[in-house]
Design an enzyme around this catalytic site. Structure first.
Site, short mmCIF file in Angstrom:
data_model
loop_
_atom_site.label_atom_id
_atom_site.label_comp_id
_atom_site.label_asym_id
_atom_site.label_seq_id
_atom_site.Cartn_x
_atom_site.Cartn_y
_atom_site.Cartn_z
N ASP A 30 21.35 15.35 -40.60
CA ASP A 30 20.22 16.02 -39.98
C ASP A 30 20.48 17.52 -39.91
O ASP A 30 21.10 18.09 -40.81
CB ASP A 30 19.97 15.43 -38.59
CG ASP A 30 18.50 15.49 -38.19
OD1 ASP A 30 18.06 16.56 -37.76
OD2 ASP A 30 17.80 14.47 -38.32
N HIS A 49 16.55 19.30 -33.97
CA HIS A 49 16.18 17.95 -34.38
C HIS A 49 17.37 17.00 -34.30
O HIS A 49 17.30 15.91 -33.72
CB HIS A 49 15.63 18.02 -35.80
CG HIS A 49 14.90 16.81 -36.27
ND1 HIS A 49 15.50 15.83 -37.04
CD2 HIS A 49 13.61 16.41 -36.12
CE1 HIS A 49 14.62 14.89 -37.34
NE2 HIS A 49 13.46 15.22 -36.80
N SER A 109 11.11 10.15 -36.58
CA SER A 109 12.48 10.67 -36.44
C SER A 109 13.10 10.25 -35.12
O SER A 109 14.32 10.06 -35.03
CB SER A 109 12.47 12.20 -36.51
OG SER A 109 12.23 12.67 -37.80
#
Length: 912
Positions: free
Chosen positions: A187, A238, A572
């Protein structure tokens, strides 16, 4: 480990960009980091760059490059992509006169595919992280000081709702935490300094290993990668949010939640820098590094809307799963685009593609205000805290003023009456207007209130979910706007009606106190997030997603430099929870057998009722292409003593119909198990929009058809002996009375009822009551030489800059009116999409950056700058384009399986 970045990689990655521009349909986070004037579209092809897998596992890059040179192909190495499950390289074909005899584009791909040394070849591409935030406090209102927050929950000792929804809380209560397993996060990196994520990096820490493949500033075609050993995430967030969902610790956690597998360890692989952009090669390198570093589970929350299982990442990740390492991949956030828009690599045959369910609670991180109430009956003042969402314009200074309601005066949608008090020293409470029903807009209300001196507005709505939307009011005189929680506004209105005086204190936008409110989501909570989760099936008609978990409105950790906590939304967010679930299963079962565990997870999942975006329909289930097997129920997965040999059934389409299928039920318990076979219908939908002259995919919610498959069983009741297994044969009769040209997708669930709830199992199935191969990919009305989004006239003349074949990335696009370009809108996906340049009837070769392979449906634009894919600069003159697409299930060698559209002719000259 053998996979590494070659010496030439940094320069090459910094020198390329794409010639094909998919027109974005995904929403992206407006607050995500951006770099001024730098633009990279999702999944752009890097012109002349390819990824090749060797046919011989003992082949070497040097020997391969020598063979290319012997064939007259001059290349620059990009990356050595050799590790346990993939042996190959990526390279850049040189655009030079020495390569003039080398065919480009489709011819080059075919030539390489026919080479005995090559097993597979893919054009190299860029990728972009799809980021969506839920409600959040503006960055200016966030302080990293722990004492700057106020923790608040609507009831004491509330259990974390995503864990309640998936039964994780029940396993935690039994002491199962995923200990002994390492979960790799591929990620944007992880902020390992976060107190709830261990506060350190390295052996003995929660985040014990990792690597940064990009550095902060990497942007393909603009700035090179700067890899190092530190996977710190301090500019995207994220990956840090995902890390908290997997393994957040209770110690030093301000909001009192833990990850799905708090006993697991983490490995962090940073594949996106601050621009949230990467390449397929880098992601493959990260998957390889995760394997070589000993990852037990891989969590990957990204992808693009290819929908094909032959994408390079999908192929590699499926092999990793086949080796014994579960891989969980997000399904994509394009649910609003309807059926057949699955994300790759979630479509990989062995991976666990994960969709998103709306959280039953709606956590909101709000700014902290207070109010006092002066009751006429008691003449006593009480001070109460409340949470609010700052709007635009934000309050520039602290405000303490009485509250005045405009609700009783037409909600300020019309000029206020003459007896309205001076509003300059009041905060006006009003309902946010439904402009569709009332033709009243916030700026109208603002103007009417400002006409009476009003400066400050406090909005409310009736739905809790509106607390994620900042109110905007553009009206002269309005100096501050905020949104109140619905229950708070209702209470205020009640007090005002009783004659009480309410004085509110609203701090300025830079105030640092933050308040967590956990609100009930009584609109969509517990249902599949309607326009969020990308719909399957895959173009090969496999089930995707496999299952769903909470992914909408999820509270988790965030980089300390960016506020430490945030509520985010996306598949996600659903993916890491399922990654943690695999660690829980591994702890209970003693090992990770990913295919077996995926079957157990899907068979014990709970199918959810259909929610059409507005209303729930409890009498029928949501389609399998939207939710897979349903929401994870991990306690049942751990305690079941019945296992199935399949996780889904595909009856395929009418051309390849497989109506009789057999699976087995194994009883791992110590007593005989009795099951009653049943059938639960799910919604049947048309892929295409009815009533059009040419087929076009429809949007969510697609048209529903009141027809369903008929499912029959070899036996309606079976007894499976202890330690034994029994076969079940299923016979499907597809639904009738359907318009097959609209590609109806039918689905449902075969149920195996048991006296024990944890032994009640489901087998999802799907099929298409139409022919995929008969559905055209290209239609003349949707493919043309374009002037913006309209067809350009024949014989159009253009003047364009002369391209530089040694630096093509600087001339790959242009103005949509002054540069020759082709608008392409495929009806369905295609394994190969070609754009060739024609001079009269002579095919000169592929346009630079083409062909594309494993393409989804949706708008694509191809640009002509005078350059072919082999580096040839085309002479001035008259030309046209030939666009070719291979039909689904088509044979490349069969001419009739290609759709072909030729554009009108045009001419061009180069600028002097």
């Amino acid at each position: 480990m053998r996979m590494r970045v070659s010496h030439a990689t940094a320069a090459l990655l910094g020198a390329q960009s794409a010639f094909s521009t998919p027109i974005r349909t995904r929403a992206t986070d407006a607050n995500a980091p951006r770099v001024a004037n730098d633009t990279v579209e999702t999944s752009d092809i890097l012109p002349g760059a390819y990824i090749v897998e060797f046919a011989d596992e003992n082949d070497t890059p040097s020997a391969f490059y020598e063979s290319l040179a012997a064939d007259g192909v001059q290349v620059e190495p990009r990356m050595d992509l050799s590790f346990r499950f993939f042996n190959g390289v990526s390279f850049q074909v040189r655009n030079s006169s020495s390569n003039s005899s080398v065919p480009g584009g489709w011819q080059f791909l075919r030539r390489m595919q026919a080479t005995p040394r090559v097993r597979s070849i893919w054009p190299a591409r860029t990728t972009r992280l799809d980021v969506r935030d839920g409600p959040r406090v503006p960055d200016a209102a966030i302080s990293t000081a722990p004492n700057a927050r106020v923790k608040y929950q609507t009831q004491t000792e509330r259990t974390f709702s995503p864990h309640v929804m998936t039964q994780i809380d029940r396993l935690h209560a039994e002491g199962v935490t995923g200990k002994g397993f390492r979960i790799a996060i591929v990620d944007s990196g992880v902020d390992y300094t976060h107190p709830a994520l261990g506060g350190c990096f390295g052996p003995g820490c929660l985040v014990e290993v990792g690597y940064d493949f990009t550095g902060d500033n990497f942007l393909p075609g603009v700035r090179p990668a700067e890899p190092d050993d530190d996977p710190m995430d301090d500019c995207v967030g994220h990956g840090t949010h995902i890390a908290g969902t997997i393994a957040a610790q209770l110690v030093n956690n301000e909001y009192g939640f833990v990850g799905a597998a708090p006993g697991a360890k983490l490995a962090a692989y940073r594949t996106w820098g601050c621009t949230s952009t990467s390449t397929v090669e880098i992601e493959l390198a990260a998957f390889a590094r995760a394997v070589e570093d000993g990852a037990d589970i891989i969590s990957y929350s990204n992808g693009d809307s290819s929908g094909w299982a032959q994408d390079a990442r999908a192929v590699v990740l499926s092999r990793i799963v086949d080796s014994g390492i579960p891989v969980v991949v997000s399904e994509g956030n394009d649910g609003g685009l309807g059926l057949f828009y699955a994300s790759t690599p979630a479509t990989g045959y062995s991976v666990t593609g994960t969709g998103a369910v709306s959280n039953t609670l709606f956590p909101a991180l709000l700014q902290h205000g207070s109010y006092t109430t002066d009751s006429n009956s008691t003449n006593t003042n009480t001070t109460t805290d409340f949470g609010f969402l700052m709007g635009v314009p934000a309050f520039a200074a602290d405000v303490t003023l009485p509250l005045w309601s405009a609700v009783g005066v037409n909600n300020a949608c019309e000029p206020l009456p003459d007896n309205t008090p001076d509003l300059s020293q009041r905060v006006v409470l009003l309902e946010f207007p439904d402009s569709r029903a009332t033709q009243c807009y916030p700026q109208d209300q603002g103007a009417n209130i400002a006409a009476k001196g009003g400066r400050f507005l406090m909005y409310y709505e009736r739905s809790n979910l509106t607390m994620r939307d900042e109110p905007y009011v553009y009206a002269d005189g309005i100096q501050g706007v905020a949104r109140a929680i619905p229950y708070q506004a209702k209470h205020w209105l009640s007090l005002l009606e009783q004659g009480s005086t309410i004085t509110v204190t609203i701090p300025n936008a830079n105030a640092t106190q933050v308040r967590l409110e956990e609100l009930e989501n009584n609109i969509s909570g517990g249902y599949v997030a309607g326009q969020l989760t990308s719909w399957g099936p895959s173009w090969e008609l496999s089930m995707t997603p496999q299952l769903v978990s909470p992914g909408e409105n999820i509270l988790s950790t965030y980089p300390t430099a960016m506020g430490s906590y945030r509520v985010m939304t996306g598949t996600s967010m659903a993916t890491p929870l399922v990654s943690g679930v695999y660690a829980l299963l591994g702890e209970v079962y003693g090992k990770l057998d990913p295919k077996r565990l995926r079957r157990i997870l899907t068979s014990t999942s709970k199918p959810l009722a259909w929610h059409d975006g507005r209303t729930a329909h409890p009498d029928i289930l949501a389609p399998v292409p939207q939710q897979g097997a349903g929401i994870v129920q991990v306690w049942h997965a751990v305690h079941t003593t019945a296992e199935l040999s399949v996780d889904s059934l595909s009856f395929n389409d009418t051309d390849h119909f497989a109506g009789n299928q057999t699976f087995s039920v194994q009883n791992t318990g110590s007593t005989d198990a009795v099951f009653e076979l049943g059938h639960r219908k799910a919604v049947t939908m048309y892929t295409m929009r009815p009533g059009l002259d040419v087929p076009r995919a429809d949007f969510f919610p697609n048209p529903i058809v009141e027809e369903w498959a008929d499912i029959q069983f070899s036996s309606k009741k079976i007894t499976v002996p202890a330690g034994g297994s029994t076969n079940i044969t299923v016979t499907c009769t597809p639904p009738t009375n359907l318009n097959a040209t609209l590609l109806p997708v039918y689905s449902g669930y075969i149920t195996l009822g048991s006296a024990s709830p944890h032994n009640t199992l489901v087998v999802p199935y799907l099929g298409v009551a139409g022919s995929m191969r008969s559905t055209p990919v290209l239609q003349p009305s949707q493919v043309y030489l374009a002037d913006f989004n309209m067809p350009a006239p024949a014989n159009r003349s253009y003047v364009i800059p002369r391209p530089d074949p040694e630096n093509p990335s600087r001339t790959d696009r242009g103005d949509q009116s002054t540069t020759p370009n082709v608008y392409i809108n495929p009806t369905v996906g295609t394994r190969v999409l070609r754009v060739d340049v024609l001079h009269g009837e002579e095919v000169l070769g592929s346009l630079a950056g083409w062909p594309q392979i494993h393409v989804t449906r949706g708008e694509v634009r191809a640009w002509f700058n005078g350059l072919l894919v082999d580096g040839t600069v085309v002479d001035e003159g008259w030309y046209s384009f030939r666009i070719m697409a291979l039909r689904i299930f088509g044979n490349e060698e069969r001419e009739g399986d290609w759709d072909v559209v030729r554009t009108v002719e045009f001419s061009f000259t180069y600028k002097a």
